[in-house]
Design an enzyme around this catalytic site. Sequence first.
Site, PDB file in Angstrom:
ATOM      1  N   THR A 278       0.827  -1.198   0.000  1.00 43.18           N
ATOM      2  CA  THR A 278       0.000   0.000   0.000  1.00 43.18           C
ATOM      3  C   THR A 278       0.868   1.257   0.000  1.00 43.18           C
ATOM      4  O   THR A 278       1.970   1.277   0.542  1.00 43.18           O
ATOM      5  CB  THR A 278      -0.918   0.017   1.228  1.00 43.18           C
ATOM      6  OG1 THR A 278      -0.134  -0.154   2.413  1.00 43.18           O
ATOM      7  CG2 THR A 278      -1.932  -1.107   1.158  1.00 43.18           C
ATOM      8  N   ASP A 279       0.348   2.332  -0.618  1.00 47.41           N
ATOM      9  CA  ASP A 279       1.047   3.610  -0.656  1.00 47.41           C
ATOM     10  C   ASP A 279       1.076   4.239   0.731  1.00 47.41           C
ATOM     11  O   ASP A 279       0.381   3.797   1.656  1.00 47.41           O
ATOM     12  CB  ASP A 279       0.350   4.575  -1.623  1.00 47.41           C
ATOM     13  CG  ASP A 279       0.460   4.133  -3.070  1.00 47.41           C
ATOM     14  OD1 ASP A 279       1.306   3.263  -3.355  1.00 47.41           O
ATOM     15  OD2 ASP A 279      -0.287   4.657  -3.908  1.00 47.41           O
ATOM     16  N   ALA A 280       1.852   5.311   0.856  1.00 48.96           N
ATOM     17  CA  ALA A 280       1.929   6.051   2.115  1.00 48.96           C
ATOM     18  C   ALA A 280       0.541   6.534   2.519  1.00 48.96           C
ATOM     19  O   ALA A 280      -0.208   7.079   1.708  1.00 48.96           O
ATOM     20  CB  ALA A 280       2.875   7.239   1.960  1.00 48.96           C
TER      21      ALA A 280
ATOM     22  N   HIS B 294      -0.344   3.716  -7.766  1.00 45.12           N
ATOM     23  CA  HIS B 294      -1.187   4.910  -7.919  1.00 45.12           C
ATOM     24  C   HIS B 294      -2.450   4.639  -8.725  1.00 45.12           C
ATOM     25  O   HIS B 294      -2.924   5.517  -9.448  1.00 45.12           O
ATOM     26  CB  HIS B 294      -0.407   6.067  -8.569  1.00 45.12           C
ATOM     27  CG  HIS B 294       0.732   6.564  -7.744  1.00 45.12           C
ATOM     28  ND1 HIS B 294       0.777   6.438  -6.376  1.00 45.12           N
ATOM     29  CD2 HIS B 294       1.871   7.216  -8.097  1.00 45.12           C
ATOM     30  CE1 HIS B 294       1.902   6.977  -5.922  1.00 45.12           C
ATOM     31  NE2 HIS B 294       2.581   7.442  -6.935  1.00 45.12           N
TER      32      HIS B 294
ATOM     33  N   VAL C  19      -2.122   4.898   3.194  1.00 51.79           N
ATOM     34  CA  VAL C  19      -3.251   4.055   2.827  1.00 51.79           C
ATOM     35  C   VAL C  19      -3.495   3.009   3.923  1.00 51.79           C
ATOM     36  O   VAL C  19      -2.557   2.471   4.508  1.00 51.79           O
ATOM     37  CB  VAL C  19      -3.014   3.369   1.466  1.00 51.79           C
ATOM     38  CG1 VAL C  19      -4.133   2.392   1.138  1.00 51.79           C
ATOM     39  CG2 VAL C  19      -2.888   4.426   0.370  1.00 51.79           C
TER      40      VAL C  19
END
Length: 558
Positions: free
Chosen positions: A179-181, A373, A183
């Site tokens: 997961t992205d930052a 993204h 999230v």
Amino acid sequence: MEAQSSFKHALPEEDVSESASKRSKPFDPMEPETNASVPPAESEGAADKPETTREKVTGDSEVGKEPEKGPQSKDKRARHRSKKDERKIGRRRRGTRNEEAIAEGAVVSDQPKAPRLPKRQSALLVGFCGSGYSGMQIQPDHSKTIEGILFQALVRVGAVSQDNADDPLKIGLARAARTDAGVHAAGNLVSLKMITTIPGVPDVVARINEELPPEIRLWGFTRVQNSFNARLACDSRKYTYFFPTYLLIPPKPGSGLDRSLQQYAAAESPDATESSNIRTLHPFWTGVDLSSHEGELARKRAWRVSPEQVERLRVAAKRFEGTHNFHNFTIGRDFGDRSNQRHMKKIEIADPAVYGDTEWISVLFHGQSFMLHQRKMISALVLSCRTETPEQIIDELYGPRTAFIPKMPSLGLLLEEPIYESYNNRVATTINAKLEPSHPDYRPPITFEPYREAINVFKQKYIYDNMRLVEDRNGLFDSWMRHLDAYSGTDLLYLNLKGIIPPQAIIKKNERRENPFREKKRFDATSFSVDDDAAKAVGDEDEEGLSLSKKDLADTEG
């Protein structure tokens, strides 16, 4: 394989003293000659072999010549062996913590090591609130990540030995989704080799949770096959995105985005009727002072989406289902890259629901895998609906032309869970068919269902409540909406009434654009201070120039 803590452990224990004495013993010309790198049997038989073979054994003769004899030759071979031993001793191995400690002047204990405990390939079922973390995966720069905190907790509990505490790669750490930052995840899976039976620890899960912060939870773990990898064995993932319905209100009349879209429409259709200006006629913007921002956010929160707009959203979302080329929905990928092909199994849009003063809507994405993204998917969906762009624009974005799609804020994204249907079916038919659950070779299915009640409580307290608090206090989604509407360039001209990507909006590689859209890192954040201006102060810088290698991009997917 576990790395040893010092060089002497690279040799069998019973051979250490003998090998060390050979390395440190001075050369005696009168001592019988042997080659240290060849077993005695080979060394004794070397004299009976052809010259070329003897040359390979000694390594000192030129091709086709007799090896030199006498004290000078012996001195030369002794120097050769000495240099070879120095090279061996000088080699560094990953994880040799004792050597590093000695180099730094620390005293290394000669106490015997703790007994080795067996490791088992396991799958850890975890959930977390990503606010304040730099994403899921451990980073080389030691930034604060979910895996980093989890790994440290495993070491402290004893589920990871001290020999492996310096490098997660030693235990084969992998995750189902990176997961992205910022999230969140109600469910994610981490695979690794861990010590599952720890002396003095009757409940491993409870003990690990004691070492974790409350926003990170271990729901449980299960024994899996030795070849199991959390990412490679995963069939699909489910993500949900939540956003306030006021994002579907058309751009503010007179804003940069509104002007650029109107100018494009006028240039394309000089004889267009008044219907081409439909965006400016939305009821929300009529009868109000457009020059004043006072009370605008309160009116947005009080606004309610119509059933027709929800249906329009659902129709457009169907364009994502199936297999498509998602090169425009990520970064760093060319149209011809085969990894752009992703399969979306199902997209579901729930009915709107009001929480506090704001109406929210959720979109569930169920896909085999997601690229970095891919919040851009929900962005394309929202932007096309708020500008009344035909849903065919989604199909256009799968084509070879490159267009820019802004990311939605991280705040609304939640990883629900990874799915392991194929793995569960395989172990059920090939391993568990004739075994009782109590048998040591039995492999339980991977499922989050036994923990569903605890997961729902966690989601409400640490994810939903946090999401709504940040929006209520900071107006993050409204800030993103106003940032978009302020843009007056050509990057978003594909949001037109024809549903095509015009030449002005096509991005050409290595070609500079006059007024490119600038992403703001503040929209990647999911937590802020109490100060209402905090959302404006976090990393307000361009992110467009980010460049990642194909390997790095592959590591970010899930």
